[in-house]
Design a protein around this motif. Structure first.
Motif, PDB file in Angstrom:
ATOM      1  N   GLY A 120      30.104  91.874  53.791  1.00  0.00           N
ATOM      2  CA  GLY A 120      30.335  90.444  53.648  1.00  0.00           C
ATOM      3  C   GLY A 120      31.704  89.991  54.104  1.00  0.00           C
ATOM      4  N   LEU A 121      32.496  90.878  54.711  1.00  0.00           N
ATOM      5  CA  LEU A 121      33.843  90.527  55.157  1.00  0.00           C
ATOM      6  C   LEU A 121      33.826  90.152  56.626  1.00  0.00           C
ATOM      7  N   HIS A 122      34.338  88.979  56.943  1.00  0.00           N
ATOM      8  CA  HIS A 122      34.425  88.503  58.317  1.00  0.00           C
ATOM      9  C   HIS A 122      35.831  87.951  58.539  1.00  0.00           C
ATOM     10  N   THR A 123      36.483  88.486  59.553  1.00  0.00           N
ATOM     11  CA  THR A 123      37.854  88.085  59.821  1.00  0.00           C
ATOM     12  C   THR A 123      37.913  86.635  60.278  1.00  0.00           C
ATOM     13  N   GLU A 124      38.811  85.870  59.687  1.00  0.00           N
ATOM     14  CA  GLU A 124      39.002  84.457  60.038  1.00  0.00           C
ATOM     15  C   GLU A 124      40.096  84.365  61.092  1.00  0.00           C
ATOM     16  N   GLU A 125      39.720  83.824  62.272  1.00  0.00           N
ATOM     17  CA  GLU A 125      40.666  83.737  63.381  1.00  0.00           C
ATOM     18  C   GLU A 125      41.224  82.329  63.563  1.00  0.00           C
ATOM     19  N   GLY A 126      40.457  81.317  63.207  1.00  0.00           N
ATOM     20  CA  GLY A 126      40.889  79.945  63.459  1.00  0.00           C
ATOM     21  C   GLY A 126      41.779  79.400  62.358  1.00  0.00           C
ATOM     22  N   LEU A 127      42.156  78.151  62.538  1.00  0.00           N
ATOM     23  CA  LEU A 127      43.015  77.469  61.574  1.00  0.00           C
ATOM     24  C   LEU A 127      42.225  76.634  60.579  1.00  0.00           C
ATOM     25  N   GLY A 128      40.905  76.580  60.721  1.00  0.00           N
ATOM     26  CA  GLY A 128      40.112  75.784  59.803  1.00  0.00           C
ATOM     27  C   GLY A 128      40.469  74.311  59.914  1.00  0.00           C
ATOM     28  N   PRO A 129      40.769  73.649  58.795  1.00  0.00           N
ATOM     29  CA  PRO A 129      41.153  72.225  58.845  1.00  0.00           C
ATOM     30  C   PRO A 129      42.438  71.971  59.611  1.00  0.00           C
ATOM     31  N   GLY A 130      43.189  73.036  59.918  1.00  0.00           N
ATOM     32  CA  GLY A 130      44.388  72.847  60.726  1.00  0.00           C
ATOM     33  C   GLY A 130      44.095  72.619  62.198  1.00  0.00           C
ATOM     34  N   ASP A 131      42.870  72.915  62.627  1.00  0.00           N
ATOM     35  CA  ASP A 131      42.499  72.677  64.023  1.00  0.00           C
ATOM     36  C   ASP A 131      42.303  71.182  64.244  1.00  0.00           C
ATOM     37  N   PRO A 132      42.967  70.584  65.249  1.00  0.00           N
ATOM     38  CA  PRO A 132      42.894  69.119  65.399  1.00  0.00           C
ATOM     39  C   PRO A 132      41.504  68.614  65.756  1.00  0.00           C
ATOM     40  N   LEU A 133      40.750  69.343  66.595  1.00  0.00           N
ATOM     41  CA  LEU A 133      39.413  68.883  66.963  1.00  0.00           C
ATOM     42  C   LEU A 133      38.475  68.959  65.769  1.00  0.00           C
ATOM     43  N   ARG A 134      38.526  70.042  65.035  1.00  0.00           N
ATOM     44  CA  ARG A 134      37.673  70.184  63.851  1.00  0.00           C
ATOM     45  C   ARG A 134      37.951  69.070  62.850  1.00  0.00           C
ATOM     46  N   ARG A 135      39.213  68.756  62.649  1.00  0.00           N
ATOM     47  CA  ARG A 135      39.589  67.721  61.679  1.00  0.00           C
ATOM     48  C   ARG A 135      39.213  66.333  62.185  1.00  0.00           C
ATOM     49  N   ALA A 136      39.395  66.091  63.479  1.00  0.00           N
ATOM     50  CA  ALA A 136      39.137  64.752  64.026  1.00  0.00           C
ATOM     51  C   ALA A 136      37.654  64.400  63.985  1.00  0.00           C
ATOM     52  N   VAL A 137      36.779  65.347  64.337  1.00  0.00           N
ATOM     53  CA  VAL A 137      35.343  65.031  64.349  1.00  0.00           C
ATOM     54  C   VAL A 137      34.825  64.838  62.928  1.00  0.00           C
ATOM     55  N   LYS A 138      35.392  65.571  61.966  1.00  0.00           N
ATOM     56  CA  LYS A 138      34.985  65.364  60.576  1.00  0.00           C
ATOM     57  C   LYS A 138      35.432  63.989  60.099  1.00  0.00           C
ATOM     58  N   LEU A 139      36.633  63.592  60.465  1.00  0.00           N
ATOM     59  CA  LEU A 139      37.129  62.276  60.081  1.00  0.00           C
ATOM     60  C   LEU A 139      36.284  61.177  60.703  1.00  0.00           C
ATOM     61  N   ARG A 140      35.890  61.362  61.958  1.00  0.00           N
ATOM     62  CA  ARG A 140      35.057  60.349  62.602  1.00  0.00           C
ATOM     63  C   ARG A 140      33.709  60.219  61.910  1.00  0.00           C
ATOM     64  N   SER A 141      33.098  61.341  61.572  1.00  0.00           N
ATOM     65  CA  SER A 141      31.816  61.290  60.868  1.00  0.00           C
ATOM     66  C   SER A 141      31.948  60.569  59.535  1.00  0.00           C
ATOM     67  N   THR A 142      33.054  60.810  58.838  1.00  0.00           N
ATOM     68  CA  THR A 142      33.284  60.131  57.559  1.00  0.00           C
ATOM     69  C   THR A 142      33.468  58.629  57.751  1.00  0.00           C
ATOM     70  N   LEU A 143      34.220  58.247  58.782  1.00  0.00           N
ATOM     71  CA  LEU A 143      34.433  56.827  59.041  1.00  0.00           C
ATOM     72  C   LEU A 143      33.140  56.117  59.425  1.00  0.00           C
ATOM     73  N   VAL A 144      32.302  56.781  60.192  1.00  0.00           N
ATOM     74  CA  VAL A 144      31.027  56.165  60.571  1.00  0.00           C
ATOM     75  C   VAL A 144      30.159  55.932  59.344  1.00  0.00           C
ATOM     76  N   ARG A 145      30.149  56.882  58.425  1.00  0.00           N
ATOM     77  CA  ARG A 145      29.376  56.683  57.191  1.00  0.00           C
ATOM     78  C   ARG A 145      29.961  55.548  56.349  1.00  0.00           C
ATOM     79  N   ARG A 146      31.280  55.459  56.316  1.00  0.00           N
ATOM     80  CA  ARG A 146      31.891  54.352  55.578  1.00  0.00           C
ATOM     81  C   ARG A 146      31.537  53.011  56.206  1.00  0.00           C
ATOM     82  N   ARG A 147      31.554  52.958  57.530  1.00  0.00           N
ATOM     83  CA  ARG A 147      31.202  51.706  58.187  1.00  0.00           C
ATOM     84  C   ARG A 147      29.744  51.345  57.922  1.00  0.00           C
TER      85      ARG A 147
END
Length: 467
Positions: A120-147
């Motif tokens: 069950g161990l998998h090495t994490e290579e990315g930054l997760g929420p620190g990645d700008p594209l990952r964070r931006a698309v999640k924010l956009r999806s949230t804003l669309v739902r709010r609208r």
């Protein structure tokens, strides 16, 4: 000798760490530290002298976003970082000790996790929420739902004024022209009448950039007159107009934020996909492509395509025991934002790719699947193909039923000729799932309980009331 550093992360309090060797023997446990460079250096100094950083594995749970700076710091030191799903460590913790729950125990469990559950161990290579594209698309999806929620509230407030207002505003509240009209406080019938036809026509003509002509001004005036006839003096028009204006201004502000976010996402997506592999997939544009890539991450980090599908949560749960086994609904164990993008992309891709259209046609016509169920199958297939193209570094290619490469116009022609769903069948599949059984519960309208009182006349025909 390999070392395992288990860290129980806290969002506000101090973290706790425990160090174990490859046999599970603890060198020390319960060390408290915070996310500061000084504390992390002090923690790293507690490792045995001469330890090779490549032999150190840091095991953590993804507690909110507090794990991101810790993972980046340990990776810079050369250690491998492993993220463990909270539900997995919770199950092991319950097995380890049924009556104790503490941060120190959590860190010890994480340090010994490679012994208890090494697969069950998998090495994490990315930054997760620190990645700008990952964070931006999640924010956009949230804003669309709010609208969407804001527009729904706005639509409900307009219903108080009367049905004529929806027709007068074009029936599309997502359009900027009706939003600016409502944001200016013109939902008050008295204000609309005081404006008059000429000034109202100039306002609509300017904000619609000439789309709404002078004749369009007659509709808000007629709606205002109908509201005054309906309510007379029973309704506080200025207060309701103020509430409607607030919702309209919120919708306009969110729309502007989404527009600016789209521009930033386009730049990040072009940087993340310089070869245009995702842009070559039918049905995927800059927005959906960025959302899929941002939430999925690098497909090369998965050991197999089955791992990509499992990460998305678009695979069915398996319940098997002995000779019996069946599949239930989707696991939905992955990223919800990724599934949202794949579902929308599948709706467009099945209209452009003959192979996906053939599968959708078979699921709908032959197997009797519901439209949403068929789209989930298409989304899983589409994700598998996207990951395969990315891993090979190749563009997506359309093929006819015989396997020959074709272009987009030829693909649409084949789909129209061979894989068109009849309108009556499509309507039936969109409304009622053929495999859903009749509800057996007791309701207010339909009471299956024999002791429940009747909700209507005892006969099939209504009785005539006495004179």
């Amino acid at each position: 000798m390999r070392l395992r550093l288990g860290i129980d992360i806290a969002c506000r309090a101090a973290h706790q760490a425990s160090l174990a060797d490859e046999r599970g023997e603890f060198a020390w446990s319960g060390h408290r530290f915070r996310t500061t460079a000084t504390d992390l250096e002090r923690l790293w100094a507690l490792l045995p002298a001469g330890t090779d950083p490549a032999m150190v594995t840091v095991i953590m749970e993804p507690t909110r976003n507090a794990w991101v700076p810790l993972a980046a710091w340990f990776r810079r030191r050369g250690a491998a970082v492993v993220m463990v799903p909270p539900e997995r460590s919770a199950d092991l913790r319950a097995y380890y000790s049924k009556h104790t729950k503490s941060d120190r125990l959590d860190s010890r469990i994480l340090a010994r996790l490679p012994l208890l559950h090494p697969e069950g161990l998998h090495t994490e290579e990315g930054l997760g929420p620190g990645d700008p594209l990952r964070r931006a698309v999640k924010l956009r999806s949230t804003l669309v739902r709010r609208r969407t929620a804001t527009l729904a509230r706005l639509d409900a407030l307009l219903e108080i004024l009367g049905p004529e207002w929806h027709a007068a505003l074009g029936g599309d509240l997502a359009n900027k022209t009706p939003l600016k009209f409502l944001a200016a406080g013109y939902a008050c019938p008295h204000t609309v009448q005081r404006l008059g036809r000429a000034r109202l026509a100039r306002f609509l003509h300017r904000h619609s950039r000439g789309t709404w002509t002078e004749a369009k001004a007659e509709e808000p005036l007629a709606a205002a007159a109908a509201t005054l006839q309906l309510w007379e003096t029973d309704l506080e028009y200025p207060d309701l107009a103020d509430d409607i204006a607030i919702e309209a201004r919120l919708a306009l502000a969110i729309t502007q934020e989404v527009k600016e976010l789209d521009e930033r996402i386009a730049v990040l997506f072009a940087r993340a996909d310089p070869d245009g592999i995702l842009r070559s997939v039918p049905g995927i544009g800059p927005i959906l492509g960025a959302q899929i890539l941002g939430r999925l991450g690098d497909p090369n980090r998965f050991t197999s395509l089955a791992g990509v599908r499992a990460f998305s949560g678009l695979v069915p749960r398996l319940d098997s025991s002995g000779v019996n086994g069946h599949h239930n609904g989707l696991t939905k164990a992955g990223d919800a934002c990724l599934r949202e993008a794949l579902f929308m992309a599948a709706e467009h891709a099945r209209r452009a790719d003959p192979s996906l259209a053939a599968k959708y046609h078979r699921l709908m016509v032959t197997e009797g699947k519901h439209h949403n169920s068929a789209l989930c199958h298409i989304a899983t297939t589409l994700l598998t193909r996207i990951a395969a193209c990315w891993r090979r570094g190749e563009h997506y290619t359309l093929h006819d039923p015989d396997g020959r490469p074709i272009d987009a116009p030829q693909a649409r022609t084949i789909i129209a000729e061979r894989y068109t769903i009849p309108a009556d069948l499509r309507a039936a599949r969109r409304t009622t799932h053929p495999h859903h059984s009749k509800s057996s519960g007791t309701g207010r309208r339909r009471k299956e309980s024999q002791r429940a009182p009747s909700t209507g006349p005892s006969t099939a025909h209504a009785t005539t009331p006495p004179a």
